[in-house]
Structures are given as structure tokens and as C-alpha cells.
Design an enzyme around this catalytic site. Structure first.
Site, PDB file in Angstrom:
ATOM      1  N   ASP A 102      -0.834   6.872  27.973  1.00 14.42           N
ATOM      2  CA  ASP A 102      -2.196   7.073  27.474  1.00 14.42           C
ATOM      3  C   ASP A 102      -2.779   8.412  27.907  1.00 14.42           C
ATOM      4  O   ASP A 102      -3.544   9.035  27.169  1.00 14.42           O
ATOM      5  CB  ASP A 102      -3.097   5.937  27.955  1.00 14.42           C
ATOM      6  CG  ASP A 102      -2.822   4.635  27.215  1.00 14.42           C
ATOM      7  OD1 ASP A 102      -2.236   4.693  26.124  1.00 14.42           O
ATOM      8  OD2 ASP A 102      -3.185   3.566  27.740  1.00 14.42           O
ATOM      9  N   GLY A 103      -2.440   8.865  29.127  1.00 16.16           N
ATOM     10  CA  GLY A 103      -2.948  10.150  29.590  1.00 16.16           C
ATOM     11  C   GLY A 103      -2.488  11.297  28.707  1.00 16.16           C
ATOM     12  O   GLY A 103      -3.238  12.236  28.442  1.00 16.16           O
ATOM     13  N   ASP A 105     -20.185   2.953  45.573  1.00 13.49           N
ATOM     14  CA  ASP A 105     -19.276   4.087  45.788  1.00 13.49           C
ATOM     15  C   ASP A 105     -19.203   4.997  44.570  1.00 13.49           C
ATOM     16  O   ASP A 105     -18.744   6.143  44.679  1.00 13.49           O
ATOM     17  CB  ASP A 105     -17.863   3.583  46.103  1.00 13.49           C
ATOM     18  CG  ASP A 105     -17.733   3.043  47.510  1.00 13.49           C
ATOM     19  OD1 ASP A 105     -18.702   3.151  48.284  1.00 13.49           O
ATOM     20  OD2 ASP A 105     -16.652   2.517  47.839  1.00 13.49           O
ATOM     21  N   ARG A 120      -4.883  13.886  26.441  1.00  8.92           N
ATOM     22  CA  ARG A 120      -4.834  15.348  26.506  1.00  8.92           C
ATOM     23  C   ARG A 120      -4.659  15.965  25.120  1.00  8.92           C
ATOM     24  O   ARG A 120      -5.308  16.956  24.797  1.00  8.92           O
ATOM     25  CB  ARG A 120      -3.709  15.796  27.448  1.00  8.92           C
ATOM     26  CG  ARG A 120      -4.046  15.629  28.910  1.00  8.92           C
ATOM     27  CD  ARG A 120      -3.068  16.361  29.815  1.00  8.92           C
ATOM     28  NE  ARG A 120      -1.740  15.762  29.793  1.00  8.92           N
ATOM     29  CZ  ARG A 120      -1.387  14.719  30.533  1.00  8.92           C
ATOM     30  NH1 ARG A 120      -2.265  14.130  31.325  1.00  8.92           N
ATOM     31  NH2 ARG A 120      -0.161  14.251  30.472  1.00  8.92           N
TER      32      ARG A 120
END
Length: 267
Positions: free
Chosen positions: A58-59, A153, A63
Site C-alpha cells: 500500500d505504501g 499522545d 507514493r
């Protein structure tokens, strides 16, 4: 038809397999993931592909989607592959679908994330996250219907596309791709009653923080901020899927959500 093949460098062998198969039928351009522009100068003219095949996870698809205006097809060589419509074992089917242009156009909208000195576009999510050594921080989210405060956080602001990514891992809801909404999900909130907030896509929100935190857009750290503005962007990305694709099948196959366990009263 001219086709681009874009790949992550550690999936070179898989990319070569895709390239070799497509080269038998089409004019193919080959790009690795460090390529800034997915085009080539051939015979003195700038040549761009009609469609780009992304080989990886998926990355890799994320891109390539941010580098091109043309549609993208994902070929799964990574892990989950939510964006991928084809497996390496389905290249013959991919060739036939390309020849007949036999696809579903899956169009997804993005978020526009504005900071003091820049603008970024998120397909999945924009994340505000403290450093490890920082104490828990305070986030104020302002919108049309008032303000919400989070002692946590970090915060994840995700599109429907990104709702099945980081936000889901934090306990957020899955939003179907055609829903006109985005969501805010806190990371490790101090108060257990703090949950995700689903917001209409027409909203323009302002998030301020009592300390400087990291801004991470689609997995890339883009800077340190204390304030961001987020709204739906007019930009869309287009994924091409096989005609057999539907969102529920993808979710059931990738993460097991909504999958039938019992059949005829037995496992």
C-alpha cells in the site's frame, strides 16, 4: 497503449515479472520508487503513461498516486494490499483487462492539510504525534459545532480510505469509501471514554497543540507543528479495480472483518 510500471526497490524481481508480461503486449516504461517524475523524454518529446502499475504494498501505491494524474493499478507484492486489485498470479487477467479497459474506477478524495509554511495532501491520514521523550500533550479541535479537547499522545485525522489503516488500529470505525465524512481518532488518550469522532466532509477544522509535535502525512514526517488546518480537498485519485472487486470483499480478505465464520451451524 503506454503503461508505466512503478516498483519498490526490494520488489525488483516481482516488478521485472510484471514488466516482462506487459512488454509482450504494450509499450512499457519502468520506474523505481526513487523516481521523481513518472515520464520519459523519447525522441525529444515528454512521454507519460496512460496508466501506472504499482508493484509492492500500500505504501508504494500511495507514493505513485501522489506523483501522477493518471489512474493507478496495484499489483500486490507486499503485505495487506488494500489498494491492490491484482496478485502476481493474475497477470494474464490484468493484460486482458487492460486490452479491454475492463475496470471499475475507484475514485477517492483527499484531505488538504495546511500549516504555517506549507500545504500537504493526505490520501490516508494526517497524524499529529508527540516525540517519545515528550509528556502527554493537549489537542484542541475547533469546528462549526464547537470545540473538542484531547489529552493524548497524538491525533489521527483520516479519510474514509484511511479509516481502515492507522485509525482502525487505534480502535476507530471503518468508513465506507463513498461516505462523505472523515474522522479524528486519539492515540493513547488519558480518558478511556475518549473515542473517535466522525465529521462531515464539509467541515473545516483547526487543531492546536500546547507543545510542538510531529506532523506525519501518509506515513511521511513533514515537519514540526503546533497548529494545522484540515479540510476536504478537491483533488481525487483514481484506482482501477477488476470488475469483480467490492469493498466488503477487500475488508474480509485483508483483515477478516465481517467474514462468515459459521456455516450450517458448524465451523
Amino acid at each position: 497503449m503506454r503503461i508505466g510500471v512503478f516498483y519498490r526497490t526490494d520488489y525488483l524481481n516481482s516488478a521485472k515479472e510484471v514488466y516482462t508480461k506487459l512488454k509482450e503486449h504494450f509499450d512499457v516504461l519502468f520506474f523505481k520508487d526513487s523516481s521523481e517524475q513518472l515520464s520519459e523524454v523519447i525522441g525529444g518529446e515528454l512521454v507519460e503513461p496512460k496508466v501506472v502499475i504499482s508493484v509492492g504494498g500500500d505504501g508504494t501505491v500511495l507514493r505513485v498516486l501522489k506523483k501522477v494524474k493518471c489512474p493507478v493499478i496495484g499489483v500486490k507484492a507486499g503485505r495487506l494490499g488494500f489498494f491492490s486489485g491484482y496478485l502476481l498470479t493474475e497477470l494474464d487477467k490484468l493484460v486482458e483487462d487492460l486490452k479491454c479497459w475492463n475496470f471499475i474506477e475507484d475514485r477517492r478524495w483527499m484531505l488538504r492539510v495546511e500549516i504555517e509554511n506549507g500545504t500537504f495532501f493526505a490520501i490516508n491520514d494526517a497524524v499529529l504525534q508527540k516525540d517519545v521523550e515528550q509528556k502527554i500533550v493537549d489537542f484542541a479541535v475547533e469546528m462549526t459545532d464547537g470545540s473538542f479537547f484531547y489529552h493524548a499522545d497524538g491525533l489521527v485525522v483520516s479519510t474514509p480510505t484511511g479509516s481502515s489503516a492507522y485509525a482502525l488500529a487505534l480502535g476507530g470505525p471503518i468508513i465506507l469509501p463513498n461516505v462523505e465524512a472523515f474522522e479524528i481518532t486519539p492515540m493513547a488518550p488519558q480518558f478511556l471514554a475518549t473515542r473517535s469522532l466522525v465529521i462531515p466532509s464539509t467541515e473545516k477544522i483547526r487543531i492546536t497543540v500546547n507543545d510542538t509535535v510531529n506532523l506525519v502525512v501518509d506515513g511521511d514526517v513533514v515537519g514540526k507543528v503546533r497548529e494545522i488546518h484540515v479540510r476536504k480537498c478537491s483533488k481525487v485519485i483514481t484506482l482501477l479495480r477488476p470488475k469483480s472487486y467490492d469493498f466488503s470483499t477487500s475488508i474480509k480478505e485483508k483483515i477478516g472483518y465481517g467474514k462468515m465464520v459459521l456455516k450450517n451451524g458448524s465451523e
